[in-house]
Design an enzyme around this catalytic site. Sequence first.
Site, PDB file in Angstrom:
ATOM      1  N   LEU A 105       0.931  -1.053  -0.307  1.00  0.00           N
ATOM      2  CA  LEU A 105      -0.246   0.214   0.519  1.00  0.00           C
ATOM      3  C   LEU A 105       1.228   0.902   0.209  1.00  0.00           C
ATOM      4  CD1 LEU A 105      -2.188  -1.061   2.456  1.00  0.00           C
ATOM      5  CD2 LEU A 105      -3.361  -1.196   0.152  1.00  0.00           C
ATOM      6  N   ASP A 106       0.418   2.233  -0.706  1.00  0.00           N
ATOM      7  CA  ASP A 106       1.138   3.884  -0.264  1.00  0.00           C
ATOM      8  C   ASP A 106       1.312   3.821   1.361  1.00  0.00           C
ATOM      9  OD1 ASP A 106       1.276   3.577  -2.902  1.00  0.00           O
ATOM     10  OD2 ASP A 106      -0.244   4.513  -3.984  1.00  0.00           O
ATOM     11  N   HIS A 107       2.839   4.710   1.006  1.00  0.00           N
ATOM     12  CA  HIS A 107       2.828   5.543   2.515  1.00  0.00           C
ATOM     13  C   HIS A 107       1.185   6.037   3.294  1.00  0.00           C
ATOM     14  CE1 HIS A 107       3.689   9.722   1.106  1.00  0.00           C
ATOM     15  NE2 HIS A 107       3.185   9.680   1.550  1.00  0.00           N
TER      16      HIS A 107
END
Length: 238
Positions: A105-107
């Site tokens: 998942l993106d940050h």
Amino acid sequence: MSKLTLDRILQTQGFGTRKWCRSLIEDGEVAVGGETVTDYRASFETDGLAFAVFGEEWLYREHVYLALNKPANYECSRKPSHHPGVLTLLPEQFTWRDVQPVGRLDHDTTGLLLMSDDGAFIHAQSSPKRHVPKLYVATTDAPVTDALVEQLLAGVQLHDEPAPLAASSCRRVEQHSIEIVLEQGKYHQVKRMLAAAGNHCLALRRTAIGKLTLDMLDLDVGEWCYLDKPELELLAPE
Ligand code: URA
């Protein structure tokens, strides 16, 4: 069924090097069945084995399967650069066991993240061939219109993809909120699909993978739990 010596058991469970595990045992920090064991050569049947280290109870697990309710500002990469890694949210034993996120998942994306030290499981779950649906809820900059929903269902062309990518289902939740189900896991896919359809993603949360939902796990943001057989079965594709 397999029997292992206590030092080996602790090592496989992520308590450190064999040498360190031996010293923990000799120092009286390890108990099995409520009894302190100081002989590291003592061997135990690992199936269902309950043991305690520094008074904390653990159950022997050949592999661990975890779900984390990922907060924003944590990175999934092995070598995080701008934010702490998601592994810092788990007990240190899991880093020693080489637990890895399943996909990324993106940050700034929050919500359901699976993690495991079982390479076959990670590989199977991440395989594009499996078509496991993943449900995302995006907060959008511009209002969610019928045309946006229709475009995402019909497919949008992302510049480095050979063919348009479509949501397998999609619905407006509120004026600035949309639910999108994807069966692929391309880089920044939700954000790029929304951008390609003329909107902009302000916040993104993954709320389900297969039939496993974040709600059923009852995790606060930043909390994790083990996934056992019943939950793992919910991850299978239809
Ligand atoms: N799609 C995105 O754009 N970001 C994620 O983190 C997951 C899916």
